[in-house]
Design a protein around this motif. Sequence first.
Motif, PDB file in Angstrom:
ATOM      1  N   SER A   1       0.858  -1.173   0.001  1.00  0.00           N
ATOM      2  CA  SER A   1       0.076   0.155  -0.177  1.00  0.00           C
ATOM      3  C   SER A   1       0.993   1.344  -0.024  1.00  0.00           C
ATOM      4  N   SER A   2       1.884   1.263   0.767  1.00  0.00           N
ATOM      5  CA  SER A   2       2.796   2.505   0.687  1.00  0.00           C
ATOM      6  C   SER A   2       3.581   2.634  -0.545  1.00  0.00           C
ATOM      7  N   MET A   3       3.787   1.422  -1.232  1.00  0.00           N
ATOM      8  CA  MET A   3       4.294   1.735  -2.527  1.00  0.00           C
ATOM      9  C   MET A   3       3.427   2.262  -3.801  1.00  0.00           C
ATOM     10  N   PHE A   4       2.044   1.803  -3.352  1.00  0.00           N
ATOM     11  CA  PHE A   4       1.142   2.209  -4.272  1.00  0.00           C
ATOM     12  C   PHE A   4       0.934   4.051  -4.093  1.00  0.00           C
ATOM     13  N   MET A   5       0.742   4.368  -2.626  1.00  0.00           N
ATOM     14  CA  MET A   5       0.577   5.739  -2.274  1.00  0.00           C
ATOM     15  C   MET A   5       1.923   6.550  -2.786  1.00  0.00           C
ATOM     16  N   THR A   6       3.175   5.961  -2.836  1.00  0.00           N
ATOM     17  CA  THR A   6       4.277   6.702  -3.125  1.00  0.00           C
ATOM     18  C   THR A   6       4.082   7.124  -4.764  1.00  0.00           C
ATOM     19  N   ILE A   7       3.482   6.187  -5.333  1.00  0.00           N
ATOM     20  CA  ILE A   7       3.365   6.437  -6.767  1.00  0.00           C
ATOM     21  C   ILE A   7       2.285   7.668  -7.011  1.00  0.00           C
ATOM     22  N   SER A   8       1.036   7.170  -6.321  1.00  0.00           N
ATOM     23  CA  SER A   8      -0.017   8.464  -6.323  1.00  0.00           C
ATOM     24  C   SER A   8       0.314   9.764  -6.009  1.00  0.00           C
ATOM     25  N   HIS A   9       1.195  10.183  -4.848  1.00  0.00           N
ATOM     26  CA  HIS A   9       1.769  11.341  -4.560  1.00  0.00           C
ATOM     27  C   HIS A   9       2.724  11.662  -5.674  1.00  0.00           C
ATOM     28  N   LEU A  10       3.580  11.037  -6.220  1.00  0.00           N
ATOM     29  CA  LEU A  10       4.641  11.297  -7.007  1.00  0.00           C
ATOM     30  C   LEU A  10       4.149  11.833  -8.346  1.00  0.00           C
ATOM     31  N   ALA A  11       2.824  11.332  -8.546  1.00  0.00           N
ATOM     32  CA  ALA A  11       2.312  11.802  -9.753  1.00  0.00           C
ATOM     33  C   ALA A  11       1.465  12.913  -9.696  1.00  0.00           C
ATOM     34  N   LYS A  12       1.493  13.760  -8.401  1.00  0.00           N
ATOM     35  CA  LYS A  12       0.665  15.056  -8.040  1.00  0.00           C
ATOM     36  C   LYS A  12       1.771  16.135  -8.464  1.00  0.00           C
ATOM     37  N   ILE A  13       3.379  15.799  -8.519  1.00  0.00           N
ATOM     38  CA  ILE A  13       4.052  16.794  -8.551  1.00  0.00           C
ATOM     39  C   ILE A  13       4.077  17.387  -9.959  1.00  0.00           C
ATOM     40  N   PRO A  14       4.225  16.799 -10.983  1.00  0.00           N
ATOM     41  CA  PRO A  14       4.162  17.501 -12.306  1.00  0.00           C
ATOM     42  C   PRO A  14       2.841  18.182 -12.561  1.00  0.00           C
ATOM     43  N   VAL A  15       1.709  17.627 -12.004  1.00  0.00           N
ATOM     44  CA  VAL A  15       0.443  18.327 -12.417  1.00  0.00           C
ATOM     45  C   VAL A  15       0.378  19.638 -11.483  1.00  0.00           C
ATOM     46  N   PHE A  16       0.771  19.764 -10.327  1.00  0.00           N
ATOM     47  CA  PHE A  16       0.727  20.991  -9.582  1.00  0.00           C
ATOM     48  C   PHE A  16       1.964  21.929 -10.208  1.00  0.00           C
ATOM     49  N   MET A  17       2.756  21.588 -10.844  1.00  0.00           N
ATOM     50  CA  MET A  17       3.882  22.218 -11.397  1.00  0.00           C
ATOM     51  C   MET A  17       3.258  22.767 -12.615  1.00  0.00           C
ATOM     52  N   ALA A  18       2.390  22.280 -13.309  1.00  0.00           N
ATOM     53  CA  ALA A  18       1.933  22.379 -14.633  1.00  0.00           C
ATOM     54  C   ALA A  18       0.889  23.640 -14.343  1.00  0.00           C
ATOM     55  N   ILE A  19       0.300  23.663 -13.260  1.00  0.00           N
ATOM     56  CA  ILE A  19      -0.867  24.502 -12.860  1.00  0.00           C
ATOM     57  C   ILE A  19      -0.317  25.633 -12.184  1.00  0.00           C
ATOM     58  N   GLY A  20       1.127  25.682 -12.006  1.00  0.00           N
ATOM     59  CA  GLY A  20       1.619  26.879 -11.575  1.00  0.00           C
ATOM     60  C   GLY A  20       1.773  26.898  -9.872  1.00  0.00           C
ATOM     61  N   VAL A  21       1.664  25.967  -9.219  1.00  0.00           N
ATOM     62  CA  VAL A  21       1.824  26.072  -7.785  1.00  0.00           C
ATOM     63  C   VAL A  21       3.319  25.908  -7.490  1.00  0.00           C
ATOM     64  N   SER A  22       3.601  26.987  -6.563  1.00  0.00           N
ATOM     65  CA  SER A  22       4.917  27.209  -6.070  1.00  0.00           C
ATOM     66  C   SER A  22       4.952  27.168  -4.466  1.00  0.00           C
ATOM     67  N   LEU A  23       5.821  26.492  -4.045  1.00  0.00           N
ATOM     68  CA  LEU A  23       6.073  26.236  -2.621  1.00  0.00           C
ATOM     69  C   LEU A  23       7.592  26.500  -2.287  1.00  0.00           C
ATOM     70  N   SER A  24       8.158  27.461  -3.170  1.00  0.00           N
ATOM     71  CA  SER A  24       9.530  27.864  -2.752  1.00  0.00           C
ATOM     72  C   SER A  24       9.570  28.866  -1.571  1.00  0.00           C
ATOM     73  N   GLY A  25       8.262  29.338  -1.149  1.00  0.00           N
ATOM     74  CA  GLY A  25       8.384  30.310   0.227  1.00  0.00           C
ATOM     75  C   GLY A  25       8.091  29.449   1.218  1.00  0.00           C
ATOM     76  N   HIS A  26       8.007  28.069   1.051  1.00  0.00           N
ATOM     77  CA  HIS A  26       7.492  27.341   2.431  1.00  0.00           C
ATOM     78  C   HIS A  26       8.447  26.017   2.584  1.00  0.00           C
ATOM     79  N   LEU A  27       9.799  26.199   2.092  1.00  0.00           N
ATOM     80  CA  LEU A  27      10.738  25.171   2.083  1.00  0.00           C
ATOM     81  C   LEU A  27      11.069  24.824   3.369  1.00  0.00           C
ATOM     82  N   ASN A  28      10.856  25.562   4.449  1.00  0.00           N
ATOM     83  CA  ASN A  28      11.311  25.492   5.852  1.00  0.00           C
ATOM     84  C   ASN A  28      10.467  24.516   6.307  1.00  0.00           C
TER      85      ASN A  28
END
Length: 244
Positions: A162-189
């Motif tokens: 299940s952890s392996m499946f969820m790792t894939i599911s959460h990895l898949a979110k990153i390019p999608v949120f990058m594509a729609i312009g979500v920036s987390l650079s101000g929240h690195l800490n």
Amino acid sequence: MHIEYILGLISFFTSVLAGVIGFGGGMLLIAILPIFLNPSLIIPIHGITQLASNSSRMLFSLKNVQWSLLPKFLAGSIIGVCIFGLLLSNITTEYVPFFIGLYIILNLWSKRFSKFIKKYENYYFIGLLQTGLGLIVGATGPLSLTVLTKELSSKDEIIATSSMFMTISHLAKIPVFMAIGVSLSGHLNLLVFMVIGSVLGSFIGTRLRLVANNDKLILAIKILLSIMAVKMLFTIISLLVPFE
């Protein structure tokens, strides 16, 4: 106390919970985050934190991961990201928790439904739904966990896979949120503290799970999944039929 420390500690305890029983940590975290974060940041920050939690939990139980299930789930996940990524701003998911909850209850406890759905239930479809809906509703791990609990007999195999499946599911979110312009650079800490808390929590939770009784823990997973599903059902029913 700074918000980074608070959310770092919360990430630790929710990750311990998920490390022991395989789920619940992500759902608890996403319920808490609105208290501290702007709504636009909740799903992206939750996704990265849960990526750290699930991937570390998988690594700590690597020998128990059922890799034969990976190709089907991954293929479904890719399709799910494409479909739900395109629909992200145009889809209503208000009643999705009701159907997830109903599916979990029937699949775990109704032999007739379980036998019927098994004809159509496969990891391609589970990957599509879990990863696709995860872009919108955040915590969808119980979808695959429900199926794994029926098919696997070892608590460690169930939770590691299940952890392996969820790792894939959460990895898949990153390019999608990058594509729609979500920036987390101000929240690195904040992300650093939450990621560290999640990894440490996975380590402690995995160690606690390894000494737990197999049959009792699997039964506990089923019961807790059912309680969570019932809560989903009543939350939606209360919206449709307000109780006075």
